[in-house]
Design a protein around this motif. Structure first.
Motif, PDB file in Angstrom:
ATOM      1  N   CYS A 412       0.944  -0.672   0.037  1.00 32.06           N
ATOM      2  CA  CYS A 412       0.034  -0.158   0.312  1.00 32.06           C
ATOM      3  C   CYS A 412       1.246   0.874  -0.189  1.00 32.06           C
ATOM      4  CB  CYS A 412      -0.978  -0.304   1.357  1.00 32.06           C
ATOM      5  SG  CYS A 412      -1.900  -1.448   1.339  1.00 32.06           S
ATOM      6  N   ILE A 413       2.227   1.198   0.321  1.00 39.09           N
ATOM      7  CA  ILE A 413       3.156   2.478   0.717  1.00 39.09           C
ATOM      8  C   ILE A 413       3.742   2.892   0.172  1.00 39.09           C
ATOM      9  CG2 ILE A 413       4.669   3.603   1.485  1.00 39.09           C
ATOM     10  CD1 ILE A 413       3.598   2.128   4.759  1.00 39.09           C
ATOM     11  N   ARG A 414       3.857   0.966  -1.423  1.00 41.59           N
ATOM     12  CA  ARG A 414       4.811   1.810  -2.253  1.00 41.59           C
ATOM     13  C   ARG A 414       3.375   2.294  -3.337  1.00 41.59           C
ATOM     14  NH1 ARG A 414       9.489  -0.692  -2.409  1.00 41.59           N
ATOM     15  NH2 ARG A 414      10.018  -2.499  -1.430  1.00 41.59           N
ATOM     16  N   ASP A 419       1.269   7.181  -5.961  1.00 41.46           N
ATOM     17  CA  ASP A 419      -0.033   8.079  -6.511  1.00 41.46           C
ATOM     18  C   ASP A 419      -0.096   9.351  -6.009  1.00 41.46           C
ATOM     19  OD1 ASP A 419      -1.075   5.745  -8.164  1.00 41.46           O
ATOM     20  OD2 ASP A 419      -2.244   4.646  -6.673  1.00 41.46           O
ATOM     21  N   PHE A 420       1.050   9.304  -4.970  1.00 45.95           N
ATOM     22  CA  PHE A 420       0.840  10.828  -4.127  1.00 45.95           C
ATOM     23  C   PHE A 420       2.232  11.428  -4.116  1.00 45.95           C
ATOM     24  CE2 PHE A 420      -3.105   8.860  -2.018  1.00 45.95           C
ATOM     25  CZ  PHE A 420      -3.886   9.791  -2.802  1.00 45.95           C
ATOM     26  N   ASP A 444      14.321  -3.258   6.208  1.00 40.18           N
ATOM     27  CA  ASP A 444      14.365  -4.762   5.295  1.00 40.18           C
ATOM     28  C   ASP A 444      13.800  -4.335   4.409  1.00 40.18           C
ATOM     29  OD1 ASP A 444      16.725  -5.101   7.589  1.00 40.18           O
ATOM     30  OD2 ASP A 444      14.577  -5.950   9.199  1.00 40.18           O
ATOM     31  N   GLY A 445      13.911  -3.711   3.538  1.00 42.68           N
ATOM     32  CA  GLY A 445      13.332  -3.371   2.218  1.00 42.68           C
ATOM     33  C   GLY A 445      12.303  -3.502   2.365  1.00 42.68           C
ATOM     34  N   LEU A 446      11.365  -3.283   3.120  1.00 46.39           N
ATOM     35  CA  LEU A 446       9.585  -3.552   3.492  1.00 46.39           C
ATOM     36  C   LEU A 446       9.571  -1.367   4.174  1.00 46.39           C
ATOM     37  CD1 LEU A 446       8.454  -6.875   4.892  1.00 46.39           C
ATOM     38  CD2 LEU A 446       8.892  -5.842   2.184  1.00 46.39           C
ATOM     39  N   TYR A 447       8.538  -1.059   3.408  1.00 46.55           N
ATOM     40  CA  TYR A 447       8.017   0.313   3.837  1.00 46.55           C
ATOM     41  C   TYR A 447       7.089  -0.459   5.416  1.00 46.55           C
ATOM     42  CZ  TYR A 447       9.925   2.673   0.313  1.00 46.55           C
ATOM     43  OH  TYR A 447      10.487   3.603  -0.412  1.00 46.55           O
ATOM     44  N   ARG A 448       7.367   0.533   6.325  1.00 43.47           N
ATOM     45  CA  ARG A 448       6.776   0.410   7.678  1.00 43.47           C
ATOM     46  C   ARG A 448       5.535   1.962   7.622  1.00 43.47           C
ATOM     47  NH1 ARG A 448       8.364  -2.598  11.119  1.00 43.47           N
ATOM     48  NH2 ARG A 448       7.594  -1.327  12.789  1.00 43.47           N
ATOM     49  N   PHE A 466       0.121   6.486   7.484  1.00 45.86           N
ATOM     50  CA  PHE A 466      -0.692   5.734   7.350  1.00 45.86           C
ATOM     51  C   PHE A 466       0.230   4.957   7.257  1.00 45.86           C
ATOM     52  CE2 PHE A 466      -0.762   2.191   4.785  1.00 45.86           C
ATOM     53  CZ  PHE A 466      -1.804   1.430   4.296  1.00 45.86           C
ATOM     54  N   ARG A 467       0.142   3.876   8.301  1.00 39.64           N
ATOM     55  CA  ARG A 467       0.954   2.092   8.906  1.00 39.64           C
ATOM     56  C   ARG A 467       0.308   1.145   8.827  1.00 39.64           C
ATOM     57  NH1 ARG A 467       2.914   1.276  13.991  1.00 39.64           N
ATOM     58  NH2 ARG A 467       4.278   0.186  13.439  1.00 39.64           N
TER      59      ARG A 467
END
Length: 550
Positions: A412-414, A419-420, A444-448, A466-467
């Protein structure tokens, strides 16, 4: 070990604190608890000779006869008395830090240097103990300091399954609100199960109630800590800093700027805040207070373990002194907040509060295709994914593996980063809404998390954070806007504030709903704060003329 995440199936989350080789108390992250510790044990089991060669190092000792409750009470009573008698609790904190092996001697020495008074006399405080030990301790401490205390559910009981010891849920605060009104109390305190979270609840003049989480208490207490508690940077010749989590209010940054205090933001989670505070202290900073919106708060003087009772005691002392100085009988908290807003312009914010909408089943299918399907069986097992597959039906939303939750957050963050982007514009009935700044954090390569700031006609109007939860398939969101006021008269403009609130929250919420990331508008899905979410989305849709997302 402490644990407040208790469900019908038992404890679902532990906090682990260890003493490191430097003698400091250090909190372990989820990764350290679940993976790194397991790897260490498995490596030792696979190499018995290595285990035999390891040298035992004793860092401390367990003292069964220590009266921990009594010592905790003494510390909070002492620091409150010190401030009331214009003494420095910064110096007390330094003394404790310099004699960590003999803290009791420090307490005894400082206790001999003050008079026993009742600095909270004249306050009435209601405590929602919720059958936890924290309520009993808070009652004893505040009563000893002179306050009149009324306690709800004081009996300490063994709790399991669903319980009411969670002040983050509005439904758990209904009894304390009624009692505050009935007793005409100044404010109330509500504790969680293991006592590391506390919410201050107060009654307003319009009959409504509001809560003060620790990040808001930073705004309230920071001037007091600097001016009365010994944390004036010029006097102690050290830089002062404050740390808040990403979900914490931006009002902290604004009051810090006016007080010449540096502000730092971390991801939500006590491990991240403590790590940043340690880094700052290693660089010579002093951090008098830090906290997060979930309810955890820390004071420099009480060390690395959360102490909400100490924070509440200092707040009570500030309240008592303000109430006496202004000769106020009722609604003193509301007047205190108004006084701070007047003295420090720009710190008044309209906040959504945290809300936790669930993952959409559609999103789980995307997660499986994008992240899981191509993984070999060995990788799935090592990541705790096992045979998880959303094709098994919507029941896969119940207790999915933690990595599924992490993948959903990352996906979702990617998508939101795409988009924003900064510069993205939306045409509205009141002008151009523009994305002016986007912060995203990954590990570790993943958005938080992602933090999106917006402006209307060139003027900054607020942010959306958003998290997602670490344990449940829920997003964790909040948004806030500065309260709009006339520059000359400082008269509040309620309509403009509502409009900004709807735009900042609604443009992101509508995106999450229309992209089927979360079933926000589904009438059969319920979560705390949903009525506000629906109002925000509906008002935003009326305001936006052209939405490039749709």
């Amino acid at each position: 070990l402490t644990a407040s995440h208790v469900t019908g199936e038992g404890v679902s989350g532990f906090k682990v604190t260890i003493q490191n080789q430097e003698g400091e108390l250090t909190s372990l992250s989820t990764k350290q608890i679940k993976k790194e510790s397991l790897d260490i044990v498995e490596n030792l089991l696979n190499d018995v000779n290595k285990a035999k060669k390891m040298r035992q190092v004793r860092l401390g000792s367990y003292c069964q006869d220590r009266e921990v409750d009594n010592e905790s009470k003494r510390q909070v009573i002492l620091l409150t008395e010190l401030v009331a008698q214009t003494r420095s609790i910064y110096e007390l904190g330094q003394a404790i830090r310099n004699q960590q092996d003999d803290v009791l001697s420090v307490l005894e020495k400082w206790e001999r240097g003050i008079s026993a008074t009742t600095p909270l006399k004249g306050l009435k405080i209601v405590i929602e103990a919720a059958h936890t030990p924290s309520g009993k301790l808070a009652d004893q401490i505040l009563s000893a300091l002179g306050a009149e205390v009324v306690v709800l559910h004081p009996e300490i009981r063994l709790l399991s399954g669903q319980h009411k010891a969670d002040p983050s849920k509005p439904e758990n605060l209904e009894e304390i609100k009624r009692k505050i009104e009935e007793e005409k109390a100044d404010f109330g305190l509500a504790f969680d199960l293991d006592g590391d979270r506390c919410t201050i609840v107060y009654r307003k003049k319009d009959g409504n109630f509001e809560s003060l989480p620790p990040d808001t208490l930073i705004v309230i207490l920071l001037p007091f800590l600097i001016q009365r508690c010994g944390y004036d940077s010029e006097r102690i010749n050290k830089k002062i800093a404050v740390v808040r989590d990403v979900l914490g209010t931006e009002a902290v940054d604004r009051i810090c700027a006016q007080l010449k205090v540096e502000t730092y933001q971390t991801d939500a989670g006590y491990v991240f805040l403590k790590a940043k505070v340690k880094e700052l202290r290693d660089r010579g900073y002093v951090v008098p207070i830090y906290g997060e919106s979930s309810g955890h708060g820390w004071l420099d003087v009480t060390g690395p373990i959360e102490n909400p009772i100490a924070i509440a005691a200092l707040f009570a002392l500030l309240m008592k002194e303000f109430k006496e100085a202004q000769q106020i009988k009722e609604y003193a908290v509301e007047d205190l907040l108004a006084s701070i807003s007047s003295k420090y312009p720009g710190v008044d914010y309209r906040r959504s509060g945290r809300f936790n909408p669930c993952y959409q089943y559609h999103l789980l299918k995307i997660i499986y295709r994008q992240y899981v399907a191509s993984l070999p069986e060995e990788a799935r097992c090592s990541l705790g994914l096992g045979s998880w597959n959303p094709e098994d039906g919507p029941s896969c939303l119940e207790n999915p593996p933690q990595m599924v939750i992490a993948y959903g957050k990352d996906y979702c963050i990617r998508a939101m980063l795409k988009d924003f982007p900064e510069g993205k514009e939306f045409e509205t009935q009141v002008g151009k809404l523009r994305v002016v700044k986007v912060d995203a954090y990954q590990e570790d390569g993943l958005y938080r998390y992602i933090d999106i700031r917006l402006a209307l006609n060139g003027d900054y109007i607020g942010r959306f954070i958003f998290r997602a939860s670490s344990n449940d398939p829920n997003f964790v969101c909040s948004f806030e806007v500065p309260v709009v006021a006339d520059v000359g008269t400082r008269q509040l403009d309620e309509e403009k504030t509502k409009t900004n609130f709807a735009l900042v929250g609604g443009v992101i919420l509508d995106y999450l709903d229309s992209n089927q990331f979360s079933p926000l508008s589904n009438t059969e899905v319920h979560f705390s704060g949903k009525n506000q979410v629906i109002w925000t989305m509906e008002r935003c849709r009326k305001l936006i003329i052209k939405n490039p997302m749709l």
